[in-house]
Design a protein around this motif. Structure first.
Motif, PDB file in Angstrom:
ATOM      1  N   ALA A  62       0.844  -1.187   0.000  1.00  0.00           N
ATOM      2  CA  ALA A  62       0.000   0.000   0.000  1.00  0.00           C
ATOM      3  C   ALA A  62       0.880   1.238   0.000  1.00  0.00           C
ATOM      4  O   ALA A  62       1.966   1.231   0.576  1.00  0.00           O
ATOM      5  CB  ALA A  62      -0.908   0.027   1.217  1.00  0.00           C
ATOM      6  N   TYR A 118      -2.983   0.202  -3.859  1.00  0.00           N
ATOM      7  CA  TYR A 118      -2.924  -1.051  -3.119  1.00  0.00           C
ATOM      8  C   TYR A 118      -2.562  -2.194  -4.057  1.00  0.00           C
ATOM      9  O   TYR A 118      -2.975  -2.211  -5.216  1.00  0.00           O
ATOM     10  CB  TYR A 118      -4.273  -1.357  -2.465  1.00  0.00           C
ATOM     11  CG  TYR A 118      -4.711  -0.319  -1.451  1.00  0.00           C
ATOM     12  CD1 TYR A 118      -5.588   0.697  -1.805  1.00  0.00           C
ATOM     13  CD2 TYR A 118      -4.237  -0.363  -0.146  1.00  0.00           C
ATOM     14  CE1 TYR A 118      -5.983   1.658  -0.883  1.00  0.00           C
ATOM     15  CE2 TYR A 118      -4.623   0.583   0.785  1.00  0.00           C
ATOM     16  CZ  TYR A 118      -5.494   1.596   0.410  1.00  0.00           C
ATOM     17  OH  TYR A 118      -5.881   2.550   1.333  1.00  0.00           O
ATOM     18  N   LYS A 144      -6.313  -5.276  -1.926  1.00  0.00           N
ATOM     19  CA  LYS A 144      -7.298  -4.262  -2.322  1.00  0.00           C
ATOM     20  C   LYS A 144      -8.686  -4.632  -1.785  1.00  0.00           C
ATOM     21  O   LYS A 144      -9.126  -5.779  -1.892  1.00  0.00           O
ATOM     22  CB  LYS A 144      -7.315  -4.161  -3.843  1.00  0.00           C
ATOM     23  CG  LYS A 144      -7.894  -2.865  -4.380  1.00  0.00           C
ATOM     24  CD  LYS A 144      -7.652  -2.763  -5.887  1.00  0.00           C
ATOM     25  CE  LYS A 144      -6.193  -2.624  -6.215  1.00  0.00           C
ATOM     26  NZ  LYS A 144      -5.950  -2.429  -7.672  1.00  0.00           N
TER      27      LYS A 144
END
Length: 116
Positions: free
Chosen positions: A49, A59, A64
């Protein structure tokens, strides 16, 4: 000297949540894009991230929708909210700039273990 101190890791069961924190010093934190990295046993360290100074996030596909990165420039701290944790999230988590500076300095990291 750039330093990072990560905290908040632990042992959790699959599906649970953790919030990591990382305090930085020695850099102008407010203008840096910061990232959370992780390294699982036997694997290379990977960026999971990042969060720019303007609030743009990126991400890795593997996290995600489950991980959320945030920051407090006033506290020189970044956070990683991790939800719906999976065994494959088990790793040592580090923060650093993104991209990395030349000869980056790493903190001790914080261990996250996801296991039933």
């Amino acid at each position: 000297q750039v330093q990072f101190v990560e905290s908040g890791g632990g042992l959790v069961q699959p599906g649970e949540s953790l919030t990591l924190a990382c305090a930085g010093s020695g850099i102008i934190f407010s203008i840096q894009t910061m990232g959370w990295y992780r390294q699982a046993p036997g694997k290379q360290r990977e960026l999971v991230a990042s969060l720019s100074s303007r609030g743009r996030t990126n991400y890795a596909d593997s996290v995600k929708g489950r991980f959320t990165m945030s920051r407090s420039n006033a506290k020189n701290t970044v956070y990683l909210q991790m939800n719906s944790l999976k065994p494959e999230d088990t790793a040592v988590y580090y923060c650093n700039t993104a991209p990395l500076l030349r000869a980056p300095s790493w903190g001790q990291g914080t261990q996250v273990t996801v296991s039933s």
